[in-house]
Design a protein around this motif. Sequence first.
Motif, PDB file in Angstrom:
ATOM      1  N   THR A   1       0.833  -1.197   0.000  1.00 14.56           N
ATOM      2  CA  THR A   1       0.000   0.000   0.000  1.00 14.56           C
ATOM      3  C   THR A   1       0.873   1.255   0.000  1.00 14.56           C
ATOM      4  OG1 THR A   1      -1.803  -1.118   1.176  1.00 14.56           O
ATOM      5  CG2 THR A   1      -1.777   1.275   1.265  1.00 14.56           C
ATOM      6  N   LEU A   2       1.918   1.256   0.824  1.00 21.80           N
ATOM      7  CA  LEU A   2       2.836   2.396   0.858  1.00 21.80           C
ATOM      8  C   LEU A   2       3.531   2.578  -0.492  1.00 21.80           C
ATOM      9  CD1 LEU A   2       4.473   1.923   4.384  1.00 21.80           C
ATOM     10  CD2 LEU A   2       2.763   3.620   3.706  1.00 21.80           C
ATOM     11  N   TYR A   3       3.879   1.471  -1.128  1.00 24.80           N
ATOM     12  CA  TYR A   3       4.494   1.541  -2.458  1.00 24.80           C
ATOM     13  C   TYR A   3       3.535   2.183  -3.456  1.00 24.80           C
ATOM     14  CZ  TYR A   3       5.795  -0.125  -7.122  1.00 24.80           C
ATOM     15  OH  TYR A   3       6.079  -0.211  -8.463  1.00 24.80           O
ATOM     16  N   VAL A   4       2.278   1.757  -3.436  1.00 29.25           N
ATOM     17  CA  VAL A   4       1.276   2.315  -4.345  1.00 29.25           C
ATOM     18  C   VAL A   4       1.085   3.802  -4.085  1.00 29.25           C
ATOM     19  CG1 VAL A   4      -1.186   2.254  -4.960  1.00 29.25           C
ATOM     20  CG2 VAL A   4       0.081   0.118  -4.685  1.00 29.25           C
ATOM     21  N   TRP A   5       1.172   4.201  -2.821  1.00 21.94           N
ATOM     22  CA  TRP A   5       1.017   5.613  -2.462  1.00 21.94           C
ATOM     23  C   TRP A   5       2.250   6.449  -2.804  1.00 21.94           C
ATOM     24  CZ3 TRP A   5      -1.554   5.454   3.079  1.00 21.94           C
ATOM     25  CH2 TRP A   5      -2.874   4.987   2.944  1.00 21.94           C
ATOM     26  N   GLY A   6       3.324   5.802  -3.215  1.00 20.66           N
ATOM     27  CA  GLY A   6       4.506   6.535  -3.615  1.00 20.66           C
ATOM     28  C   GLY A   6       5.602   6.636  -2.579  1.00 20.66           C
ATOM     29  N   VAL A   7       5.489   5.885  -1.489  1.00 18.30           N
ATOM     30  CA  VAL A   7       6.527   5.909  -0.459  1.00 18.30           C
ATOM     31  C   VAL A   7       7.746   5.133  -0.950  1.00 18.30           C
ATOM     32  CG1 VAL A   7       7.116   5.221   1.906  1.00 18.30           C
ATOM     33  CG2 VAL A   7       4.830   6.111   1.390  1.00 18.30           C
ATOM     34  N   GLY A   8       8.912   5.727  -0.816  1.00 11.76           N
ATOM     35  CA  GLY A   8      10.132   5.106  -1.293  1.00 11.76           C
ATOM     36  C   GLY A   8      10.520   3.879  -0.484  1.00 11.76           C
ATOM     37  N   GLU A   9      11.349   3.032  -1.079  1.00 10.31           N
ATOM     38  CA  GLU A   9      11.757   1.785  -0.447  1.00 10.31           C
ATOM     39  C   GLU A   9      12.552   2.011   0.828  1.00 10.31           C
ATOM     40  OE1 GLU A   9      13.311  -1.877  -2.757  1.00 10.31           O
ATOM     41  OE2 GLU A   9      15.112  -0.814  -2.110  1.00 10.31           O
ATOM     42  N   GLY A  10      13.428   2.990   0.828  1.00 11.54           N
ATOM     43  CA  GLY A  10      14.244   3.267   1.995  1.00 11.54           C
ATOM     44  C   GLY A  10      15.394   2.286   2.126  1.00 11.54           C
ATOM     45  N   PRO A  11      16.173   2.421   3.184  1.00  9.82           N
ATOM     46  CA  PRO A  11      17.328   1.539   3.371  1.00  9.82           C
ATOM     47  C   PRO A  11      16.927   0.107   3.695  1.00  9.82           C
ATOM     48  CG  PRO A  11      17.048   2.965   5.271  1.00  9.82           C
ATOM     49  CD  PRO A  11      16.094   3.459   4.227  1.00  9.82           C
ATOM     50  N   TYR A  12      17.864  -0.787   3.469  1.00  8.93           N
ATOM     51  CA  TYR A  12      17.668  -2.217   3.740  1.00  8.93           C
ATOM     52  C   TYR A  12      17.938  -2.504   5.218  1.00  8.93           C
ATOM     53  CZ  TYR A  12      18.677  -7.251   3.670  1.00  8.93           C
ATOM     54  OH  TYR A  12      18.697  -8.604   3.924  1.00  8.93           O
ATOM     55  N   TYR A  13      17.133  -3.411   5.781  1.00  7.10           N
ATOM     56  CA  TYR A  13      17.327  -3.864   7.154  1.00  7.10           C
ATOM     57  C   TYR A  13      17.215  -5.388   7.193  1.00  7.10           C
ATOM     58  CZ  TYR A  13      16.524   0.934   8.820  1.00  7.10           C
ATOM     59  OH  TYR A  13      16.604   2.279   9.050  1.00  7.10           O
ATOM     60  N   GLU A  14      17.934  -5.975   8.125  1.00  4.56           N
ATOM     61  CA  GLU A  14      17.677  -7.383   8.452  1.00  4.56           C
ATOM     62  C   GLU A  14      17.190  -7.415   9.897  1.00  4.56           C
ATOM     63  OE1 GLU A  14      19.285 -11.939   8.196  1.00  4.56           O
ATOM     64  OE2 GLU A  14      20.072 -10.369   6.911  1.00  4.56           O
ATOM     65  N   LEU A  15      15.979  -7.927  10.074  1.00  8.31           N
ATOM     66  CA  LEU A  15      15.349  -7.943  11.386  1.00  8.31           C
ATOM     67  C   LEU A  15      15.568  -9.288  12.076  1.00  8.31           C
ATOM     68  CD1 LEU A  15      11.926  -6.343  10.374  1.00  8.31           C
ATOM     69  CD2 LEU A  15      13.980  -5.184  11.213  1.00  8.31           C
ATOM     70  N   PRO A  16      15.682  -9.292  13.392  1.00  8.49           N
ATOM     71  CA  PRO A  16      15.819 -10.561  14.116  1.00  8.49           C
ATOM     72  C   PRO A  16      14.626 -11.480  13.840  1.00  8.49           C
ATOM     73  CG  PRO A  16      16.326  -8.702  15.545  1.00  8.49           C
ATOM     74  CD  PRO A  16      15.759  -8.120  14.284  1.00  8.49           C
ATOM     75  N   ILE A  17      14.901 -12.733  13.569  1.00  4.55           N
ATOM     76  CA  ILE A  17      13.899 -13.771  13.295  1.00  4.55           C
ATOM     77  C   ILE A  17      13.163 -13.529  11.981  1.00  4.55           C
ATOM     78  CG2 ILE A  17      11.932 -15.057  14.159  1.00  4.55           C
ATOM     79  CD1 ILE A  17      14.497 -15.265  15.863  1.00  4.55           C
ATOM     80  N   ILE A  18      12.607 -12.332  11.788  1.00  4.34           N
ATOM     81  CA  ILE A  18      11.821 -12.025  10.590  1.00  4.34           C
ATOM     82  C   ILE A  18      12.680 -12.070   9.339  1.00  4.34           C
ATOM     83  CG2 ILE A  18      10.460 -10.240   9.426  1.00  4.34           C
ATOM     84  CD1 ILE A  18       9.484  -9.367  12.165  1.00  4.34           C
ATOM     85  N   GLY A  19      13.890 -11.502   9.432  1.00  6.30           N
ATOM     86  CA  GLY A  19      14.817 -11.554   8.310  1.00  6.30           C
ATOM     87  C   GLY A  19      14.846 -10.275   7.492  1.00  6.30           C
ATOM     88  N   PRO A  20      15.178 -10.377   6.189  1.00  9.96           N
ATOM     89  CA  PRO A  20      15.352  -9.202   5.328  1.00  9.96           C
ATOM     90  C   PRO A  20      14.093  -8.350   5.227  1.00  9.96           C
ATOM     91  CG  PRO A  20      16.311 -11.137   4.301  1.00  9.96           C
ATOM     92  CD  PRO A  20      15.543 -11.625   5.486  1.00  9.96           C
ATOM     93  N   SER A  21      14.301  -7.034   5.149  1.00 10.93           N
ATOM     94  CA  SER A  21      13.192  -6.101   4.998  1.00 10.93           C
ATOM     95  C   SER A  21      13.752  -4.770   4.508  1.00 10.93           C
ATOM     96  CB  SER A  21      12.447  -5.918   6.324  1.00 10.93           C
ATOM     97  OG  SER A  21      11.237  -5.220   6.130  1.00 10.93           O
TER      98      SER A  21
END
Length: 244
Positions: free
Chosen positions: A138-158
Amino acid sequence: MVNFSTAPKVLRNFTVCVLVAGLAACGSAARVQPTGINDPHEQSNRKVHALNKQVAGSGKGGGLAKAVPSEFQTVIHNVAENMAMPQVAVNSFLQGDVTGFGLATSRFAINTVLGFAGVVDAASAFKVPEHDTDFGETLYVWGVGEGPYYELPIIGPSTRRDVAGRIVDLFTNPLSYTLESPEKYVGTVTGLADRVFTKSRRSDVIADAVDGSTDSYAQARLNYLQKRRFELSQPTGTMRPDAD
């Protein structure tokens, strides 16, 4: 039991989420799909990646998925998917995706009534296509940029956008406000269990693809960004690959 007395709370929380995300969208270029890698937090991300590899290593070989009957895993998946459909419908609506909204609403109605509250995927038997989306899209459709890459504990890449989407998605499922306890927690519990089973089934494939590279962190980062960007580039109202 359904509790309609919480409707004002639903509207209040939902409005706050939409306003915050909408303000963020105002300052972003519409649907710009980056091609490079933005990873200013690589040092800390690598530490989290090392931790995630240790956790994943304990389940290598798909042990949990192999220990639990596949029929039970199917039921968990069906219930989790059905409980998530109202949230998918909300995000589809916010994206202006009429087709996706109709699919999510139809699948929820059919599987709730004819599928014994989602235990059986009756909607697929009626040829109703699957549909999935989230607030990150939804944020992508609204035009929000991807932003920096993160790796979250347990959840993983984001990414920063998807981290924000995950947080907002905690509040966008109407069932969280309309169901009484303990029914209101069924979607959360089954959703978590379904993710665990899915990751367990894929553990060997992921390990071969990531651990077999000279830099498992860089490989995991590349895999995630390519897959997520491809998902978001697909037309709304179509079935995306499983994001897990």
